[in-house]
Design an enzyme around this catalytic site. Structure first.
Site, PDB file in Angstrom:
ATOM      1  N   GLY A   1       0.557  -1.137  -0.110  1.00 57.90           N
ATOM      2  CA  GLY A   1       0.063   0.019   0.100  1.00 57.90           C
ATOM      3  C   GLY A   1       0.963   1.260  -0.303  1.00 57.90           C
ATOM      4  O   GLY A   1       0.278   1.844   0.014  1.00 57.90           O
TER       5      GLY A   1
ATOM      6  N   SER B   1       3.954   0.430  -6.797  1.00 59.39           N
ATOM      7  CA  SER B   1       4.037   0.486  -8.524  1.00 59.39           C
ATOM      8  C   SER B   1       3.950   1.462  -9.153  1.00 59.39           C
ATOM      9  O   SER B   1       4.535   1.463 -10.215  1.00 59.39           O
ATOM     10  CB  SER B   1       2.099  -1.097  -8.958  1.00 59.39           C
ATOM     11  OG  SER B   1       1.498   0.313  -9.079  1.00 59.39           O
TER      12      SER B   1
ATOM     13  N   ASP C   1      -2.092   7.064  -5.790  1.00 57.20           N
ATOM     14  CA  ASP C   1      -0.683   6.602  -5.793  1.00 57.20           C
ATOM     15  C   ASP C   1      -0.186   7.802  -7.569  1.00 57.20           C
ATOM     16  O   ASP C   1       1.168   7.572  -7.157  1.00 57.20           O
ATOM     17  CB  ASP C   1      -0.831   5.429  -6.670  1.00 57.20           C
ATOM     18  CG  ASP C   1      -1.110   4.939  -5.399  1.00 57.20           C
ATOM     19  OD1 ASP C   1      -1.729   5.387  -4.040  1.00 57.20           O
ATOM     20  OD2 ASP C   1      -0.584   3.327  -5.331  1.00 57.20           O
TER      21      ASP C   1
HETATM   22  O1  PMV Z   1      -4.089   0.078  -0.769  1.00 57.31           O
HETATM   23  P1  PMV Z   1      -3.721   1.111  -1.563  1.00 57.31           P
HETATM   24  O2  PMV Z   1      -2.799   1.941  -0.843  1.00 57.31           O
HETATM   25  O3  PMV Z   1      -3.147   1.176  -3.421  1.00 57.31           O
HETATM   26  O4  PMV Z   1      -4.473   2.713  -1.406  1.00 57.31           O
HETATM   27  C1  PMV Z   1      -5.867   1.703  -1.888  1.00 57.31           C
HETATM   28  C2  PMV Z   1      -7.454   2.928  -1.991  1.00 57.31           C
HETATM   29  C3  PMV Z   1      -8.761   2.512  -2.073  1.00 57.31           C
HETATM   30  O5  PMV Z   1      -8.935   3.613  -1.981  1.00 57.31           O
HETATM   31  C4  PMV Z   1      -8.417   1.443  -0.842  1.00 57.31           C
HETATM   32  C5  PMV Z   1      -8.502   2.259  -3.230  1.00 57.31           C
HETATM   33  C6  PMV Z   1      -8.638   3.188  -4.609  1.00 57.31           C
HETATM   34  O6  PMV Z   1      -8.638   2.203  -5.472  1.00 57.31           O
HETATM   35  O7  PMV Z   1      -8.755   4.499  -4.219  1.00 57.31           O
END
Ligand code: PMV
Length: 314
Positions: free
Chosen positions: A99, A103, A146
């Protein structure tokens, strides 16, 4: 040809994970001490990838490298050198699939390295679009959080595809991150929550909305420099995420240990069901205490990150 270089950073979601999927806001912070570096060295013969646990051909090397391979292709094409071969090397200070945005960070760093080697400048929007294109192939429908947060100068607020920088005015605050050591599948967490939402919309909807409200509160706490308020919002968000079935015993014991050691707030971060927790500390010494407590409670790794103040739009 000459070697090109690029770097990005890890990111953590401060508040609003999962809620952001339902159109509510989320806040993410780049972790500038945790870097992803990439180099692109022109070579003859087929392109190769070198990273921590892999060395070999860059293309056709399986799902794990889809995003990296896509980033590479997109960057070569954009730079106008689609047939130039490279050795791509990535070196990161943080693990993948926890998380932390590895990537998107790898894609962004590789894109920058290839463009640098080809002497092709690009603006922030172009870099974002290239990174998103790579992420889309690997992850289906990435929100873009991200791709944006792993190259941002400071915290970002994100909602329905719109993002804006957030001023960070909390002096001396530290974020302590701990890896639970458990792989959390974001896809599985998001799908599971969707099912619960469809089955029990009346119970689940308000909890998701509350996560969004807490993310808004986090934005104003950052802007007002109010660490205790941010900590309280983090604690409550963790309760809500747990009520939504996204916690695990290991995440409960890590967040509990952080609070016991003096954290202003602690929560899981990202998809949940594994991955990392974050804790807010009001200074370097409290951060160190919290870090030790987290290791003692079984964290696989701990990182301390000083939250520099930043003014949005500068
Ligand atoms: O696990 P990560 O850091 O890729 O975050 C996911 C975040 C969510 O809100 C759960 C999913 C999303 O696509 O935003």
């Amino acid at each position: 040809g000459r070697e090109g270089r690029g770097h990005t950073w890890a990111k953590a979601i401060l508040l609003g994970e999962h809620a952001v999927v339902y159109g509510h806001p989320a806040v993410a912070v780049p972790l500038h001490d945790l870097r992803m570096n990439a180099t692109a060295t022109p070579i003859n013969g087929p392109s190769r990838l070198r990273c921590l646990d892999y060395e070999g051909p860059l293309t056709g090397s399986g799902a794990r490298f889809d995003c990296v391979a896509q980033a590479f292709e997109a960057a070569r094409e954009f730079a106008g050198c689609p047939r130039q071969s490279f050795i791509i090397t990535t070196r990161s200070d943080f693990p993948h699939e926890r998380g932390l945005g590895s990537s998107a960070a790898a894609a962004g760093a590789i894109i920058r390295a290839v463009l640098d080697a080809c002497r092709r400048p690009a603006c922030a929007e172009e870099l974002f679009a290239l990174t998103q294109r790579a992420e889309a192939v690997a992850h289906g429908r990435p929100s873009g959080l991200d791709a944006a947060a792993t190259c941002a100068p400071g915290p970002l607020r994100f909602q329905a595809g719109e993002m804006r920088p957030v001023s960070q005015r909390i002096e001396g605050a530290h974020l302590v991150l701990a890896d639970s050591g458990v792989h959390g599948s974001t896809r599985q967490a998001v799908t599971g929550l969707r099912e619960r939402y469809e089955e029990q919309t009346e119970a689940v909807g308000p909890l998701i909305a509350e996560l969004g409200a807490l993310a808004r509160l986090a934005v104003t706490a950052l802007e007002d420099g109010d660490a205790p308020r941010l900590g309280t919002a983090m604690d409550r968000a963790h309760e809500v995420l747990a009520a939504l079935g996204l916690s695990l015993p290991v995440l409960e014991s890590l967040t509990g240990a952080a609070r016991q050691a003096g954290a202003l707030g602690a929560k899981l971060t990202g998809g949940g069901l594994g991955g990392c927790v974050i804790a807010l500390a009001d200074g370097p010494q409290p951060a160190e205490r919290i870090g030790s407590a987290l290791l003692h409670a079984g964290a696989a790794a701990v990182w301390t990150h000083r939250m520099h103040t930043s003014e949005a739009g500068q």
